[in-house]
Enzyme design. Structure first.
Site, PDB file in Angstrom:
ATOM      1  N   SER A 180       0.851  -1.192   0.000  1.00  0.00           N
ATOM      2  CA  SER A 180       0.000   0.000   0.000  1.00  0.00           C
ATOM      3  C   SER A 180       0.884   1.239   0.000  1.00  0.00           C
ATOM      4  CB  SER A 180      -0.937  -0.036   1.216  1.00  0.00           C
ATOM      5  OG  SER A 180      -1.835   1.052   1.197  1.00  0.00           O
ATOM      6  N   THR A 181       0.878   2.023   1.058  1.00  0.00           N
ATOM      7  CA  THR A 181       1.666   3.252   1.113  1.00  0.00           C
ATOM      8  C   THR A 181       3.143   2.957   0.865  1.00  0.00           C
ATOM      9  OG1 THR A 181       0.122   4.057   2.788  1.00  0.00           O
ATOM     10  CG2 THR A 181       2.180   5.281   2.511  1.00  0.00           C
ATOM     11  N   HIS A 207      -2.880  -1.183  -3.109  1.00  0.00           N
ATOM     12  CA  HIS A 207      -3.990  -0.269  -2.857  1.00  0.00           C
ATOM     13  C   HIS A 207      -3.835   0.983  -3.710  1.00  0.00           C
ATOM     14  CE1 HIS A 207      -4.162  -2.112   1.473  1.00  0.00           C
ATOM     15  NE2 HIS A 207      -4.668  -2.917   0.548  1.00  0.00           N
ATOM     16  N   MET A 301       0.192   1.226   5.323  1.00  0.00           N
ATOM     17  CA  MET A 301      -0.461   1.449   6.611  1.00  0.00           C
ATOM     18  C   MET A 301      -1.640   0.489   6.747  1.00  0.00           C
ATOM     19  SD  MET A 301      -2.346   5.128   6.108  1.00  0.00           S
ATOM     20  CE  MET A 301      -3.714   5.376   4.987  1.00  0.00           C
ATOM     21  N   ASP A 304      -4.046  -4.862   6.239  1.00  0.00           N
ATOM     22  CA  ASP A 304      -4.574  -5.715   5.171  1.00  0.00           C
ATOM     23  C   ASP A 304      -3.548  -6.770   4.775  1.00  0.00           C
ATOM     24  OD1 ASP A 304      -6.229  -6.699   3.151  1.00  0.00           O
ATOM     25  OD2 ASP A 304      -5.470  -5.269   1.671  1.00  0.00           O
TER      26      ASP A 304
END
Length: 361
Positions: A180-181, A207, A301, A304
């Protein structure tokens, strides 16, 4: 207090963003109208994090970001549009060292910004805690290599070495990657080190909005040995290929005519992030023996993927968590470690080598 510098040429956006963060008890807010003002504010305001618009007069956001990363490296969250051009520019910002991005509202900003307030605040808070020293210029370092780099030497892991055996690359298997991030730059490093003859398909849940994942796949495909594509329809899974799930949807592993395939699916409303790593891994375990799966959870972050990969490890699959020392945000891989589901905890630049060492020729 988190010292936030908001850089935007629009007086309305500066006011709306200032009001959002001034309402939070842990932010001290400064503003700049353009790139030169932002650069001048760096040694004076000393921000912990910056939100940076891409399109500005005098000096655009990419040029300003480049100067920030050279003069005073600082976590930056880009404010970008959801257009195809905006996606390419945002990914370029990720390559230059930006930690994350937030898409501008499509309609009237003053009306729609309320809907993105929670996500915006969460992302800026996470970015303020991000580690940027190892993330900055990662892609440039990879691309400077003119030949395939040797597999990194094994590094000690936080956990004792798993007793699980290596797996045979000659049989059916999958690598499942969640991020993600900070993920675009991390994927560039990971996939840039994996050779074109890698024996298993790699399926990736990153994401992102739908308008960005196609641009990400095309960008990675240009620079990496593997063939990389976005999954927009049922797609057979082939060795030597990596598959990126379409944003704002989920990505499932299934079988079609007996062969493994990737399938885009409407996002599950009960899940917060999409494409969902948990849903990807769970679907893979429904169609592939767990011992033929390797899960890789990298920077991001939240949590997940941690639950499903812990279940995968418990059923005989192998799992790799990115080490805290290299993760931009250690939320997702840190959650996997905290749950006891990580067989290997490995710095980003050593994950590809670890993958290749786990799969026997």
């Amino acid at each position: 207090m988190i010292r936030l510098l908001i850089v935007d040429d629009s007086p309305l956006m500066r006011k709306l963003l200032t009001d959002i963060f001034a309402a939070e008890s842990d932010f001290e807010v400064g503003v700049a109208r353009n790139g030169p003002e932002a650069l001048a504010a760096l040694p004076v305001f000393k921000p912990d994090v910056i939100t940076l618009d891409i399109h500005m007069p005098e000096m655009d956001g990419l040029a300003c970001l480049d100067r920030i990363m050279v003069e005073r490296p600082c976590p930056v969250v880009m404010i970008s549009s959801l257009t195809a051009e905006g996606a390419d520019e945002t990914l370029e910002a990720m390559a230059l060292g930006a930690v994350d991005f937030v898409a501008k509202p499509r309609g009237p900003v003053s009306i729609e910004i309320e809907a993105m307030t929670s996500l915006l605040v969460d992302k800026v808070r996470a970015a303020a805690r991000a580690r940027i020293s190892r993330a900055t210029r990662l892609t440039e370092r990879v691309r400077l290599r003119t030949t395939r780099p040797p597999a990194p030497k094994p590094r000690p892991t936080r956990l004792s070495q798993t007793n699980k055996p290596r797996v045979s690359g000659g049989d059916e298997g999958l690598v499942l990657v969640g991020t993600s991030t900070g993920g675009p730059a991390a994927l560039d490093v990971l996939l840039g080190q994996i050779p074109a003859d890698f024996p298993w398909p790699i399926v990736i849940a990153q994401h992102m909005p739908a308008s960005f994942t196609g641009a990400l796949a095309r960008r990675l495909d240009r620079f990496c040995p593997l063939v990389i594509e976005e999954v927009t329809r049922p797609t057979p899974l082939i060795a030597g290929h990596a598959y990126i799930g379409r944003g704002d949807a989920d990505l499932l592993v299934t079988r079609r005519n007996g062969a493994l395939a990737a399938l885009p699916a409407p996002s599950a409303p009960e899940l917060h992030w999409h494409p969902s790593v948990d849903r990807l891994v769970t679907s893979a375990m429904d169609h592939v023996a767990p011992e033929r799966l390797i899960g890789v959870l990298m920077t991001g972050m939240g949590a997940d993927g941690a639950k499903a990969m812990t279940a995968l490890a418990g059923r005989g699959g192998l799992t790799i968590a990115e080490a805290e020392e290299s993760a931009v945000v250690w939320g997702m891989p840190g959650s996997l470690v905290a749950m006891g589901g990580a067989d290997h905890v490995v710095p980003l630049d050593a994950i590809a080598g670890r993958l290749m060492s786990l799969i026997q020729p």
